[in-house]
Motif scaffolding. Structure first.
Motif, mmCIF file in Angstrom:
data_model
loop_
_atom_site.group_PDB
_atom_site.id
_atom_site.type_symbol
_atom_site.label_atom_id
_atom_site.label_comp_id
_atom_site.label_asym_id
_atom_site.label_seq_id
_atom_site.Cartn_x
_atom_site.Cartn_y
_atom_site.Cartn_z
ATOM 1 N N SER A 22 -33.735 -34.993 -49.523
ATOM 2 C CA SER A 22 -34.171 -35.754 -48.356
ATOM 3 C C SER A 22 -35.533 -35.260 -47.869
ATOM 4 O O SER A 22 -36.418 -36.052 -47.536
ATOM 5 C CB SER A 22 -33.107 -35.599 -47.261
ATOM 6 N N GLN A 26 -37.799 -38.263 -48.397
ATOM 7 C CA GLN A 26 -37.680 -39.124 -47.208
ATOM 8 C C GLN A 26 -38.642 -38.765 -46.087
ATOM 9 O O GLN A 26 -38.815 -39.550 -45.168
ATOM 10 C CB GLN A 26 -36.232 -39.097 -46.684
ATOM 11 N N LYS A 29 -41.424 -41.204 -44.780
ATOM 12 C CA LYS A 29 -41.056 -42.495 -45.394
ATOM 13 C C LYS A 29 -40.003 -43.187 -44.528
ATOM 14 O O LYS A 29 -39.429 -42.589 -43.625
ATOM 15 C CB LYS A 29 -40.465 -42.274 -46.792
ATOM 16 N N THR A 31 -36.396 -44.971 -44.742
ATOM 17 C CA THR A 31 -35.164 -45.218 -45.502
ATOM 18 C C THR A 31 -34.408 -46.330 -44.788
ATOM 19 O O THR A 31 -34.220 -46.267 -43.577
ATOM 20 C CB THR A 31 -34.292 -43.948 -45.526
ATOM 21 N N TYR A 54 -32.498 -37.790 -38.566
ATOM 22 C CA TYR A 54 -33.501 -38.824 -38.828
ATOM 23 C C TYR A 54 -34.067 -39.348 -37.507
ATOM 24 O O TYR A 54 -33.452 -39.193 -36.454
ATOM 25 C CB TYR A 54 -32.885 -40.013 -39.583
ATOM 26 N N LYS A 76 -38.493 -38.126 -40.857
ATOM 27 C CA LYS A 76 -37.721 -38.942 -41.803
ATOM 28 C C LYS A 76 -37.235 -40.153 -41.002
ATOM 29 O O LYS A 76 -36.348 -40.024 -40.159
ATOM 30 C CB LYS A 76 -36.535 -38.140 -42.351
ATOM 31 N N LEU A 78 -35.567 -43.854 -40.299
ATOM 32 C CA LEU A 78 -34.412 -44.546 -40.854
ATOM 33 C C LEU A 78 -34.126 -45.843 -40.102
ATOM 34 O O LEU A 78 -34.203 -45.888 -38.876
ATOM 35 C CB LEU A 78 -33.184 -43.626 -40.792
ATOM 36 N N HIS A 241 -33.016 -49.662 -55.078
ATOM 37 C CA HIS A 241 -32.832 -48.334 -54.481
ATOM 38 C C HIS A 241 -34.163 -47.631 -54.237
ATOM 39 O O HIS A 241 -35.068 -47.688 -55.071
ATOM 40 C CB HIS A 241 -31.964 -47.464 -55.406
ATOM 41 N N VAL A 243 -37.006 -45.549 -51.114
ATOM 42 C CA VAL A 243 -37.536 -45.484 -49.758
ATOM 43 C C VAL A 243 -38.828 -46.309 -49.694
ATOM 44 O O VAL A 243 -39.340 -46.758 -50.712
ATOM 45 C CB VAL A 243 -37.810 -44.017 -49.337
ATOM 46 N N ARG A 255 -33.701 -50.465 -50.330
ATOM 47 C CA ARG A 255 -32.603 -50.147 -49.418
ATOM 48 C C ARG A 255 -31.557 -49.297 -50.143
ATOM 49 O O ARG A 255 -31.394 -49.398 -51.353
ATOM 50 C CB ARG A 255 -31.981 -51.465 -48.935
ATOM 51 N N ILE A 256 -30.849 -48.507 -49.382
ATOM 52 C CA ILE A 256 -29.783 -47.667 -49.945
ATOM 53 C C ILE A 256 -28.445 -48.147 -49.389
ATOM 54 O O ILE A 256 -28.242 -48.175 -48.176
ATOM 55 C CB ILE A 256 -30.001 -46.186 -49.571
ATOM 56 N N GLY A 273 -30.375 -40.300 -50.472
ATOM 57 C CA GLY A 273 -30.994 -40.879 -51.664
ATOM 58 C C GLY A 273 -30.643 -40.125 -52.937
ATOM 59 O O GLY A 273 -30.977 -40.558 -54.035
#
Ligand code: ZN
Length: 301
Positions: A22, A26, A29, A31, A54, A76, A78, A241, A243, A255-256, A273
């Protein structure tokens, strides 16, 4: 099997690999997480983890920064999204209200506010093969097993109008088409009706501004992106999948999927991730790789 799975996620979580992954992938970025129908107790635990680790932002905040080419900060970031508009989402309203406007709910406009069903929830149906045939062939096959997309079901599956309005007061609303077809399997006019029609229906019925589209099943092709742009959307969300940052194509946002898991270890591993990175080594991406329609095959083949 379930016990083995839980043990794998427990071991992975406490290996600190999710934390390292992460931090590496991430930070700085965006997520975007995908849910469908998670129970409130489980989502409450997920949200507590998100709040600790996050910076929760809305899709609109991210799109605005990206449109201006502003680099993201060092946190990070989200975004939480829910696809479909299943009736169970209403039980999450109080949790959404802790972060007003941050969660985005993608609704099928011809199903919410009705007693119509989601075709992929038809009992004893193997939905996988029907995502690879033309839209007309899919609808014919569904009729053979007693499902018609305009018919009502005994039990309501989707959010009611009142529930949509209640959720719209605390969350952002996006489009997930009208009836949830596989877009690349649709003819041009069918896809246009689903993409543009959904936005119009949601905006008119609920007096909302709908800016983003989530492609059903994460399936899309270049034609669908062109139609989404023409219909006035600002972004399209996939299930590819990964970021995102300020350079990501806004109509191919990654997207996750966290699979509505109630296991907090599994959630932490997937949200970081790490799980997608590990399994992606063996499983090539399924979405966004379909060739454009060909006259000799079903449109999405
Ligand atoms: Zn969906």
């Amino acid at each position: 099997m379930a016990l083995v799975r839980r043990m794998v996620f427990f071991a992975l979580r406490w290996s600190f690999l999710p934390w390292l992954h992460s931090l590496w992938r991430q930070r700085g970025k965006i997520t975007i997480l995908l849910y469908h129908d998670i129970p409130p107790e489980a989502f409450s635990r997920h949200l507590a983890h998100i709040e600790r680790h996050y910076a929760l932002v809305s899709l609109g905040q991210y799109l605005e920064a990206a449109a201006q080419g502003r680099p993201l900060g060092r946190e990070k970031y989200l975004v939480v999204t829910f696809d479909d508009g299943l009736r169970g989402n209403f039980a999450l309203r109080e949790l959404f209200a802790r972060h007003p406007g941050k969660v985005t709910l993608y609704l099928c406009s011809a199903i919410v506010g009705t007693r119509r069903g989601f075709w992929f929830l038809t009992e004893n149906l193997d939905s996988g093969p029907l995502k690879r045939v033309s839209n007309a062939a899919r609808l014919t096959a569904l009729e053979r097993v007693g499902f018609r997309q305009e018919a009502e079901c005994p039990a309501r599956q989707a959010l009611s109008d009142e529930e949509v309005l209640g959720l719209a007061a605390v969350a952002d609303i996006g489009s997930h088409t009208r009836f949830h077809p596989c877009l690349p399997c649709c003819q041009d006019d069918e896809a246009a009706g689903e993409i543009a029609g959904s936005r119009e229906e949601l905006e008119t019925r609920y007096h909302l501004r709908v800016r983003t589209l989530s492609y059903p099943n994460g399936d899309y092709c270049d034609r669908d992106i062109a139609q989404a742009k023409a219909a006035g959307y600002a972004a399209g969300i996939t299930v590819d999948h990964g970021v995102n940052d300020q350079h990501t194509d806004p109509f191919r946002l990654r997207r996750i999927s966290v699979n509505d898991t109630t296991d907090i270890n599994e959630f932490i591993v997937k949200a970081s991730g790490l799980w997608g990175a590990l399994t992606g080594v063996f499983v090539p991406p399924r979405h966004g790789r379909r060739p454009d329609p060909s006259p000799r095959k079903p449109p999405c083949a």
